[in-house]
Design a protein around this motif. Structure first.
Motif, PDB file in Angstrom:
ATOM      1  N   CYS A   1     -21.024  69.266   2.551  1.00 58.21           N
ATOM      2  CA  CYS A   1     -20.887  70.558   1.691  1.00 58.21           C
ATOM      3  C   CYS A   1     -19.518  71.519   2.246  1.00 58.21           C
ATOM      4  O   CYS A   1     -18.817  71.480   1.092  1.00 58.21           O
ATOM      5  CB  CYS A   1     -22.106  71.388   1.872  1.00 58.21           C
ATOM      6  N   ALA A   2     -19.769  70.946   3.385  1.00 59.60           N
ATOM      7  CA  ALA A   2     -17.794  71.484   4.203  1.00 59.60           C
ATOM      8  C   ALA A   2     -17.231  70.992   3.738  1.00 59.60           C
ATOM      9  O   ALA A   2     -15.995  72.327   3.906  1.00 59.60           O
ATOM     10  CB  ALA A   2     -18.304  71.025   5.630  1.00 59.60           C
ATOM     11  N   TYR A   3     -17.328  69.966   2.093  1.00 57.56           N
ATOM     12  CA  TYR A   3     -15.697  69.187   1.558  1.00 57.56           C
ATOM     13  C   TYR A   3     -15.924  69.629   0.597  1.00 57.56           C
ATOM     14  O   TYR A   3     -15.075  69.100  -0.298  1.00 57.56           O
ATOM     15  CB  TYR A   3     -15.337  67.830   2.581  1.00 57.56           C
ATOM     16  N   LYS A   4     -17.048  69.757   0.154  1.00 55.20           N
ATOM     17  CA  LYS A   4     -17.441  70.041  -1.334  1.00 55.20           C
ATOM     18  C   LYS A   4     -15.791  70.598  -2.266  1.00 55.20           C
ATOM     19  O   LYS A   4     -15.602  70.790  -3.812  1.00 55.20           O
ATOM     20  CB  LYS A   4     -18.334  70.730  -2.228  1.00 55.20           C
ATOM     21  N   ASP A   5     -14.772  71.518  -1.116  1.00 57.59           N
ATOM     22  CA  ASP A   5     -13.696  72.129  -2.673  1.00 57.59           C
ATOM     23  C   ASP A   5     -12.701  71.235  -2.136  1.00 57.59           C
ATOM     24  O   ASP A   5     -11.258  71.273  -2.603  1.00 57.59           O
ATOM     25  CB  ASP A   5     -13.794  73.614  -1.531  1.00 57.59           C
ATOM     26  N   SER A   6     -12.462  70.222  -1.241  1.00 54.67           N
ATOM     27  CA  SER A   6     -11.424  69.240  -0.894  1.00 54.67           C
ATOM     28  C   SER A   6     -11.506  68.006  -0.964  1.00 54.67           C
ATOM     29  O   SER A   6     -10.914  67.526   0.375  1.00 54.67           O
ATOM     30  CB  SER A   6     -11.000  69.771   0.934  1.00 54.67           C
ATOM     31  N   LEU A   7     -12.736  67.214  -2.107  1.00 56.93           N
ATOM     32  CA  LEU A   7     -12.590  66.146  -2.184  1.00 56.93           C
ATOM     33  C   LEU A   7     -11.809  65.861  -2.810  1.00 56.93           C
ATOM     34  O   LEU A   7     -10.538  66.321  -3.695  1.00 56.93           O
ATOM     35  CB  LEU A   7     -13.987  65.979  -2.832  1.00 56.93           C
ATOM     36  N   PRO A   8     -10.572  64.294  -2.339  1.00 54.31           N
ATOM     37  CA  PRO A   8     -10.447  63.438  -2.982  1.00 54.31           C
ATOM     38  C   PRO A   8     -10.456  63.338  -4.229  1.00 54.31           C
ATOM     39  O   PRO A   8     -11.350  63.682  -4.570  1.00 54.31           O
ATOM     40  CB  PRO A   8      -9.932  62.759  -2.376  1.00 54.31           C
ATOM     41  N   ASP A   9      -9.246  62.929  -5.045  1.00 50.86           N
ATOM     42  CA  ASP A   9      -9.348  62.636  -6.392  1.00 50.86           C
ATOM     43  C   ASP A   9      -9.600  61.743  -6.866  1.00 50.86           C
ATOM     44  O   ASP A   9      -9.812  61.327  -7.889  1.00 50.86           O
ATOM     45  CB  ASP A   9      -8.535  63.426  -7.652  1.00 50.86           C
ATOM     46  N   ARG A  10      -9.240  60.694  -6.172  1.00 47.55           N
ATOM     47  CA  ARG A  10     -10.095  59.275  -6.562  1.00 47.55           C
ATOM     48  C   ARG A  10     -10.402  58.197  -5.603  1.00 47.55           C
ATOM     49  O   ARG A  10     -10.486  59.191  -4.690  1.00 47.55           O
ATOM     50  CB  ARG A  10      -7.937  58.122  -6.127  1.00 47.55           C
ATOM     51  N   ALA A  11     -10.982  57.496  -5.806  1.00 46.99           N
ATOM     52  CA  ALA A  11     -12.134  56.631  -5.303  1.00 46.99           C
ATOM     53  C   ALA A  11     -11.415  56.285  -3.398  1.00 46.99           C
ATOM     54  O   ALA A  11     -12.159  56.358  -2.245  1.00 46.99           O
ATOM     55  CB  ALA A  11     -12.942  55.553  -5.872  1.00 46.99           C
ATOM     56  N   TYR A  12     -10.421  54.909  -3.853  1.00 43.32           N
ATOM     57  CA  TYR A  12     -10.136  54.991  -2.679  1.00 43.32           C
ATOM     58  C   TYR A  12      -9.356  55.569  -1.581  1.00 43.32           C
ATOM     59  O   TYR A  12      -8.943  55.427  -0.476  1.00 43.32           O
ATOM     60  CB  TYR A  12      -9.063  53.927  -3.180  1.00 43.32           C
ATOM     61  N   LYS A  13      -8.605  56.780  -2.253  1.00 41.54           N
ATOM     62  CA  LYS A  13      -8.565  58.102  -1.200  1.00 41.54           C
ATOM     63  C   LYS A  13      -9.763  58.238  -0.389  1.00 41.54           C
ATOM     64  O   LYS A  13      -9.807  58.439   0.899  1.00 41.54           O
ATOM     65  CB  LYS A  13      -8.117  59.164  -1.985  1.00 41.54           C
ATOM     66  N   PHE A  14     -11.090  58.245  -1.033  1.00 43.11           N
ATOM     67  CA  PHE A  14     -12.862  58.978  -0.601  1.00 43.11           C
ATOM     68  C   PHE A  14     -12.476  57.827   0.803  1.00 43.11           C
ATOM     69  O   PHE A  14     -13.437  58.536   1.692  1.00 43.11           O
ATOM     70  CB  PHE A  14     -13.377  59.025  -1.602  1.00 43.11           C
ATOM     71  N   ILE A  15     -12.520  56.635   0.086  1.00 43.86           N
ATOM     72  CA  ILE A  15     -12.993  55.610   0.879  1.00 43.86           C
ATOM     73  C   ILE A  15     -12.047  55.197   2.284  1.00 43.86           C
ATOM     74  O   ILE A  15     -12.782  54.205   3.366  1.00 43.86           O
ATOM     75  CB  ILE A  15     -13.440  54.413   0.003  1.00 43.86           C
ATOM     76  N   TRP A  16     -10.584  55.022   2.105  1.00 47.76           N
ATOM     77  CA  TRP A  16      -9.476  54.641   2.511  1.00 47.76           C
ATOM     78  C   TRP A  16      -8.671  54.788   3.496  1.00 47.76           C
ATOM     79  O   TRP A  16      -8.240  55.246   4.612  1.00 47.76           O
ATOM     80  CB  TRP A  16      -8.952  53.484   2.229  1.00 47.76           C
ATOM     81  N   ASP A  17      -8.402  56.693   2.934  1.00 49.58           N
ATOM     82  CA  ASP A  17      -8.421  57.742   3.819  1.00 49.58           C
ATOM     83  C   ASP A  17      -8.389  57.991   4.958  1.00 49.58           C
ATOM     84  O   ASP A  17      -9.494  58.607   5.097  1.00 49.58           O
ATOM     85  CB  ASP A  17      -7.702  58.903   2.967  1.00 49.58           C
ATOM     86  N   GLU A  18      -7.950  57.684   6.378  1.00 48.87           N
ATOM     87  CA  GLU A  18      -8.621  57.707   7.425  1.00 48.87           C
ATOM     88  C   GLU A  18      -8.455  59.760   7.630  1.00 48.87           C
ATOM     89  O   GLU A  18      -9.430  59.612   8.418  1.00 48.87           O
ATOM     90  CB  GLU A  18      -7.202  57.658   8.601  1.00 48.87           C
ATOM     91  N   GLU A  19      -7.904  60.628   6.941  1.00 51.43           N
ATOM     92  CA  GLU A  19      -8.148  62.110   7.230  1.00 51.43           C
ATOM     93  C   GLU A  19      -9.664  62.035   5.891  1.00 51.43           C
ATOM     94  O   GLU A  19      -9.840  63.012   4.886  1.00 51.43           O
ATOM     95  CB  GLU A  19      -6.730  62.253   5.937  1.00 51.43           C
ATOM     96  N   SER A  20      -9.651  61.465   5.125  1.00 55.10           N
ATOM     97  CA  SER A  20     -10.925  62.060   3.871  1.00 55.10           C
ATOM     98  C   SER A  20     -12.235  62.462   5.037  1.00 55.10           C
ATOM     99  O   SER A  20     -12.975  62.406   6.038  1.00 55.10           O
ATOM    100  CB  SER A  20     -11.478  60.173   3.563  1.00 55.10           C
ATOM    101  N   PRO A  21     -12.909  63.160   3.539  1.00 55.28           N
ATOM    102  CA  PRO A  21     -14.280  64.178   4.599  1.00 55.28           C
ATOM    103  C   PRO A  21     -15.256  62.727   4.490  1.00 55.28           C
ATOM    104  O   PRO A  21     -15.835  62.973   5.735  1.00 55.28           O
ATOM    105  CB  PRO A  21     -14.543  64.602   3.706  1.00 55.28           C
ATOM    106  N   PHE A  22     -14.917  61.450   4.318  1.00 60.20           N
ATOM    107  CA  PHE A  22     -15.631  60.493   4.631  1.00 60.20           C
ATOM    108  C   PHE A  22     -15.842  60.144   6.185  1.00 60.20           C
ATOM    109  O   PHE A  22     -17.476  59.791   6.375  1.00 60.20           O
ATOM    110  CB  PHE A  22     -15.353  59.171   3.501  1.00 60.20           C
ATOM    111  N   TYR A  23     -14.732  59.922   6.425  1.00 61.34           N
ATOM    112  CA  TYR A  23     -14.569  59.154   7.671  1.00 61.34           C
ATOM    113  C   TYR A  23     -14.844  60.484   9.086  1.00 61.34           C
ATOM    114  O   TYR A  23     -15.730  60.697  10.208  1.00 61.34           O
ATOM    115  CB  TYR A  23     -13.186  59.023   7.862  1.00 61.34           C
ATOM    116  N   LYS A  24     -14.883  62.237   8.444  1.00 66.01           N
ATOM    117  CA  LYS A  24     -15.356  63.336   9.198  1.00 66.01           C
ATOM    118  C   LYS A  24     -16.630  63.540   9.735  1.00 66.01           C
ATOM    119  O   LYS A  24     -17.239  64.077   9.931  1.00 66.01           O
ATOM    120  CB  LYS A  24     -14.118  64.480   8.310  1.00 66.01           C
ATOM    121  N   ILE A  25     -17.264  62.586   8.632  1.00 67.85           N
ATOM    122  CA  ILE A  25     -18.698  63.192   8.561  1.00 67.85           C
ATOM    123  C   ILE A  25     -19.452  61.749   9.470  1.00 67.85           C
ATOM    124  O   ILE A  25     -20.691  62.003   8.739  1.00 67.85           O
ATOM    125  CB  ILE A  25     -19.254  63.206   7.306  1.00 67.85           C
TER     126      ILE A  25
END
Length: 443
Positions: free
Chosen positions: A246-270
């Motif tokens: 929820c802390a990143y609901k307004d800053s989600l990446p637009d592509r799946a590969y960015k969400f999964i593989w970008d080290e700055e993605s919300p995915f890794y921050k949580i």
């Protein structure tokens, strides 16, 4: 003996044609994921996000680290062999080697088949699995050849997690339509063949069970991000739920590969792969059980399938991987004698000047192939033969299912379309040689 030698020679020549892009590059083409596959094969550890099967094939095909050239060579050998067998099935003539080599040469120059074969990635095993499936169903060759085809199918399915769903659904569709697709007079053992292929598909899960359990929630969540479903869900439920996302609901990446593989993605921050499993599974389950989000899934799945069907350019993600990258490190560790050739390849020197022109040509060839199928089918339906038309239908069905599978549960990208779309001009070529053979059986 002479015929066997001739067949082996043509399979070898076909493999060399299929390696055209590797020869042009000066080294097998690599991708970021190549690093993980190499490490899994030589360290004998299943990665958390993919099965170990292809890593083991890299180790076996490279002769335990002798050369990565051997990997793309064996990939070419397998596909070349299958294409010749399929062409022989279509023509039933002694000219199948000539036809087969012409088709392979044409596809290698004008489509992305060579790029897929020349790449150290399991992508090539998706069409290999599809062609071997077709040959199992229609082949009337010796028992040992059929056993080999079953083995090739099993190994191919085991190389990627997406293959379970893709070939499971395809085989169930074939079974449901078997009276239309596989008339019992032409295929009396159709039921047993389909059952064996299904069992092999299911059994291949054993080779990827660990990776599947650790990563399926991440890849599907990536798809929810790309499709906009996650953003809508969080907008509706963050007021009542305490999701970390929820802390990143307004800053989600637009592509799946960015969400999964970008080290700055919300995915890794949580928390990354392991810490997010409970939350991701809860969100995924909720979107799959509530009418509003079920409708969104269906709409976005259809849109993603169409999008994936349009994406099939070569050179998707094939950037330079020199010093400082994990891939360079692993090439130097497991293939140190090839490091110089690897570093000086056109890919690593960013010298692929022909890409834009080729991709335009590739698109034209695919469109012409599709038009040829649509024109030839009604005009020559009487001489094509039911098995030829059914093979083309299975090709087209496999292409669409692959697009649906990738677009819906992962992301729509060019690499995942490129590996299959060359089957369109290949299918058109099969129809043409069938017509030529029927009109002149001596050829």
């Amino acid at each position: 003996m002479k015929e066997n030698f001739k067949f082996i020679l043509f399979v070898f020549l076909g493999a060399l044609c299929l390696m055209t892009d590797a020869f042009y590059n000066g080294f097998p083409i690599v991708y970021s994921d190549t690093s993980t596959y190499i490490a899994s094969g030589f360290e004998l550890e299943t990665p958390f996000d993919r099965p170990i099967a292809y890593g083991l094939l890299i180790r076996i095909f490279s002769m335990n680290g002798l050369s990565l050239w051997l990997v793309v060579f064996f990939q070419g050998i397998i596909l070349s062999y299958l294409i010749y067998i399929l062409v022989r099935l279509i023509t039933g003539s002694n000219s199948y080697l000539k036809y087969g080599l012409l088709i392979i040469a044409f596809l290698s120059v004008f489509t992305g088949i060579s790029w897929t074969v020349s790449q150290i990635m399991p992508d090539v095993f998706t069409p290999i699995a599809l062609v071997s499936l077709i040959l199992v169903l229609f082949s009337t060759t010796s028992r040992w050849v059929v056993v080999l085809l079953y083995a090739i199918f099993f190994i191919s399915v085991a190389t990627h997690m997406s293959h379970i769903l893709l070939f499971g659904i395809l085989l169930l569709l074939i079974f449901s339509l078997r009276n239309f697709l596989l008339p019992i007079k032409n295929c009396p053992d159709r039921n047993s063949k389909i059952v064996w292929l299904l069992l092999l598909t299911i059994t291949s899960v054993i080779t990827m069970g660990s990776a599947l359990s650790k990563s399926k929630h991440v890849f599907f969540m990536g798809a929810l991000v790309e499709h906009g479903i996650l953003k809508n869900y969080l907008k509706d439920f963050c007021a009542a739920k305490q999701y970390k996302l929820c802390a990143y609901k307004d800053s989600l990446p637009d592509r799946a590969y960015k969400f999964i593989w970008d080290e700055e993605s919300p995915f890794y921050k949580i928390g990354g792969w392991r810490e997010t499993e409970k939350e991701f599974n809860e969100i995924i389950y909720a979107t799959l059980t509530q009418p509003k989000f079920i409708a969104m899934h269906l709409i976005e799945s259809f849109k993603a399938t169409i999008q994936q069907l349009k994406l099939f350019s070569i050179n998707d993600g094939n950037i330079s991987f020199l010093k400082g990258t994990l891939l360079y490190q692993r090439i130097s560790q497991y293939f140190p004698h090839e490091l110089k050739a690897y570093s000086s390849s056109k890919q690593n020197q960013s010298q692929f000047a022909f890409i834009d022109f080729f991709n335009t040509l590739f698109q034209i060839i695919v469109i012409l192939g599709l038009m040829a199928i649509l024109i030839i089918w009604p005009l020559f339906t009487g001489i094509l033969g039911s098995h030829v038309k059914i093979i083309v239908l299975i090709f087209l069905g496999g292409i669409v299912l692959n697009a649906w599978d990738c677009g819906t549960f992962a992301n729509a990208i060019d690499r995942l379309g490129c590996k299959m779309i060359w089957l369109v001009p290949f299918a058109a070529s099969l129809l043409i040689i069938r017509i030529l053979h029927v009109r002149d059986p001596s050829q």
